[in-house]
Every structure is written in C-alpha cells, then in structure tokens.
Scaffold this active site. Structure first.
Site, PDB file in Angstrom:
ATOM      1  N   ASP A  93     -10.232  62.239  12.994  1.00 30.71           N
ATOM      2  CA  ASP A  93     -11.151  61.235  12.463  1.00 30.71           C
ATOM      3  C   ASP A  93     -10.469  59.875  12.357  1.00 30.71           C
ATOM      4  OD1 ASP A  93      -9.457  62.096  10.431  1.00 30.71           O
ATOM      5  OD2 ASP A  93     -11.056  62.662   9.046  1.00 30.71           O
ATOM      6  N   HIS A 130     -10.988  67.094  16.236  1.00 30.79           N
ATOM      7  CA  HIS A 130     -10.877  68.550  16.139  1.00 30.79           C
ATOM      8  C   HIS A 130     -12.074  69.122  15.382  1.00 30.79           C
ATOM      9  CE1 HIS A 130      -9.961  68.030  11.903  1.00 30.79           C
ATOM     10  NE2 HIS A 130      -9.108  67.084  12.257  1.00 30.79           N
TER      11      HIS A 130
END
Length: 425
Positions: free
Chosen positions: A337, A61
């Site tokens: 991540d 994102h």
C-alpha cells in the site's frame, strides 16, 4: 530519530516502508474503488485503433495478518490454519536476486519473525484469503490479456513475463498466486521471482537506503499529532477502546488491525464499530501529510526511481528491436500500500481511500496502428483513469512523460539526492 518515530506511533501498514528504518536504528478492505467517470465511451470505442505493446502491473499483496495488534483490547486469534495455501495457487518458482543469484538477506522480514501474534502466527503473513485475492487478480489479468485480447501466451513463458517483488514473504507469495491465476498453473519453465537487497529497494519508500527521505519524513511523523482533529479524535477513540495512555497507538495501526480482522471474519472490538469511518479518514490524513504532494521532494524520493523504471521499460520497448525486448510483454511488481499511495499521488489520481488488498495500478503501452504514435493507458483496480495533464484516457507518451517529470528520478540523480542532506522543498 528512532525514538522520535517510536513516539509517533510507527506501526501499522506503514511498517514495510519503515521496516528498513527500524532495522537501521472485506468484508474486504476499504470501500469499493469508484470508477473514474473520465473512462468515457469515446476512449473505449477507439481501443481498436491501438495495438497493445507492453503491460506493467504494480500491485499490493493480498490480505495478511496484522503488523501489530491493537494493545489492551480483545486480541483476535491468528491461528496457522488461516495461512494454508489453496492447491490451485501452487506453482514451480524460485526467488533470486536481480541478477539471478541467491535471494538476498531479508532484514525487514526477519523483523516480523521476532514477534508472534495471539494464535501463533507471525505479523504480516499472507493468509489463505490473501492468496485467493491475488489468484483472482491473476484471473482478471488472464481474461483481459489472454482471453479477450490474445496478447500473452496462455502458458507462462519466462521470456514474456518479468516478475519482481519486494524481499518480503507476503509479496513473494502474492506474486506466486497471481501467476497461478494468470496462467492457470501452466508453465513452460520455473517462474523466477526477482528481488533485491534492502538498501537498494525502490518498490517502496526506502528510509534506510535514502537518508534524505528519512530526514524529510521523520519530522512529519512528529507533526501528525498536531494535525487538526487528529489528536482529539485519537484520544477519544483510545478512551472508547480502553487503551492506556502510555501505549503508542495511531490511526494507521488501528486501521491495520481493524481491517485485517474484518477481512477474515474475526471479531472487532464493539466500541470500534462507530469509529470505523473516522479511523479510515484519519489514517488517510496521516499518510497524505507524510508524502505531501504539494512539497515535491518527499514524494519524489519515495516513488521517483520506480516511476523512472516504469517509463524506461516503455521507452526500451519502443526503441529496442532485440529479440529479448520484442518478446517481453508483461512486467509484474509485487509491492505494498505504501507503494501504491505515493504512485497514485504522483499521478494525481489518489481518491483519498486506502488501497485495498490486491489493488493494482496497471500501465498499458499502445501504438496507434495508423500513425505509430505511442500512448499510455492507466487503470486502477480495473478502472481506466484520466490522468490530469493527459488529453485522453489513451495518453500520448510525451504527455505522460511530462506528467511524471515532476517526480520521476533516474537512478543516478536518485542516489545523489538520497545521499544529500540538502533540501529543495
């Protein structure tokens, strides 16, 4: 286990991966990604030999509000105006479950909404900066797959593009912004963004849905404070920042707040500036210890089901002659991540740098125009990668499958291992 993880400082960017555990119990971000020198001219010049068949993009994102502010320091003001959506990112979309039904409950997202940051916004919200980052990623994909190579239609066609996201608002909005950039807001139908319930999510390491992974990772969190240099560095930086000893703070939390501030031009505590490189290094040390590529099972349970799905998509594309399989050209997966890092580790291309906001791992499936043989080309943040174990950047599919065989898990084995209390590490 919950108390153990609390003491270990279970916050920061790990929060989404561990959100299910909590529930059950740049400037831009980072340094620029260094191109892989193995992206040589020989592979580039041979591109005309290959016909592109399928593209899969796994992406983080965009920039967001921090998941938790560093305690006892001057807090940044995370005001609602930082979250305004640019008009060019608007599209007509709907969020459903994987079968097209209503969006499932979102307990991880709900946990963010129980807290408010200074300034009035919630933790973990996609910002205007993050929306623009994903729009620009979409533009880069458009240049590659619409303009330079006429692979995708210039307008969104639902039979061509599959969009899946974790059931968290920032990843859903990131997917929406990427689509807006990729197709310049042109669509023939409503964009369906598919998601699933928290128990069965495989787009991040799922500590609620996989009990064995929870058992494996818990003790590793407890060990983090004993890693060489980590404890001493942490005490030094806490002292420099004036953070009380009773506060549960780690390098991942500090990094998360620091990078969020930098990315949005918000003030960073002056004492932190001289520690920036150490914070980056120690945060990566922590994440590497958690997944430990040398100890296969934790990494396998973190990303194995996802890797299997990516491989399965490629094999179905080659084997299935149905109209649906032939029309599907792009799979988009909006994640985190904590998704990209174990994937990069499994591919043995993790560069020991935290993936920036909007970083992407892209897998292209090609067929040799002369022989019909299948090849996979992997890129990270737009840079082609030579995967260890592959004979070239265009990696023969069988070689690529062999590379992933140590970590890929089919759904049945994944569920069986997750429900087991045994260990093979």
């Amino acid at each position: 286990m919950r108390n153990l993880l609390t003491k270990a400082g279970l916050f920061g960017s790990m929060s989404v991966a561990f959100g299910s555990m909590w529930w059950s119990q740049q400037k831009t971000e980072s340094d620029p990604i260094t191109p892989n020198p193995a992206s040589n001219s020989a592979d580039a010049s041979s591109a005309s030999l290959y016909e592109l068949k399928l593209v899969q993009v796994l992406f983080r994102h965009g920039a967001r509000t921090p998941l938790k502010s560093i305690p006892d320091v001057i807090e940044a003001q995370w005001v609602p105006t930082l979250l305004e959506a640019p008009p060019h990112t608007h599209i007509d979309y709907v969020v459903t479950d994987l079968e097209g039904g209503p969006r499932p409950p979102a307990p991880v997202e709900d946990s963010y909404r129980t807290k408010i940051l200074s300034g009035g916004t919630f933790p973990g919200q996609l910002t205007t900066v993050g929306m623009q980052q994903l729009y620009e990623l979409g533009e880069r994909l458009r240049k590659r797959y619409v303009e330079e190579t006429p692979f995708l239609s210039p307008t969104f066609v639902p039979t061509e593009v599959y969009v899946r996201s974790t059931n968290i608002v920032r990843t859903i909005e990131s997917a929406k912004c990427l689509i807006a950039g990729l197709f310049q807001q042109k669509q023939k139908d409503v964009v369906s963004i598919l998601t699933t319930e928290a128990e069965s999510e495989i787009l991040y390491p799922n500590y609620h849905g996989c009990q064995l992974l929870k058992l494996l990772i818990g003790p590793r969190w407890a060990e983090l404070s004993t890693l060489p240099g980590v404890a001493a560095d942490l005490q030094s930086i806490l002292s420099a920042l004036g953070i009380a000893a009773h506060q549960h703070v780690d390098f991942i939390l500090i990094r998360d707040d620091m990078v969020a501030r930098e990315t949005h031009g918000l003030p960073v505590p002056p004492a932190l500036s001289s520690w920036r490189d150490t914070v980056e290094e120690r945060a990566v040390d922590m994440i590497c210890h958690l997944y430990e590529p040398g100890k296969r099972e934790a990494l396998q349970l973190s990303v194995g089901a996802l890797l299997h799905m990516l491989l399965d998509n490629m094999e179905k594309k080659l084997e299935d002659s149905s109209a649906e399989a032939n029309s599907r050209k792009l799979f988009l997966y909006s994640a985190h991540d904590t998704t990209l890092i174990p994937c990069l580790m499994a591919l043995e291309i993790f560069d020991m740098k935290w993936p920036p906001y909007a970083a992407d791992v892209t897998l292209e499936l090609h067929q040799n125009r002369r022989t019909g043989d299948a090849f996979v080309k992997v890129s990270y943040a737009g840079q082609d990668q030579l995967i260890p174990g592959c004979s070239g950047v265009y990696c023969p599919l069988q070689e690529f499958k062999h590379v992933l065989s140590a970590h890929s898990l089919n759904p049945d084995i994944y569920r069986s291992r997750c429900n087991s209390t045994g260990r093979t590490d």
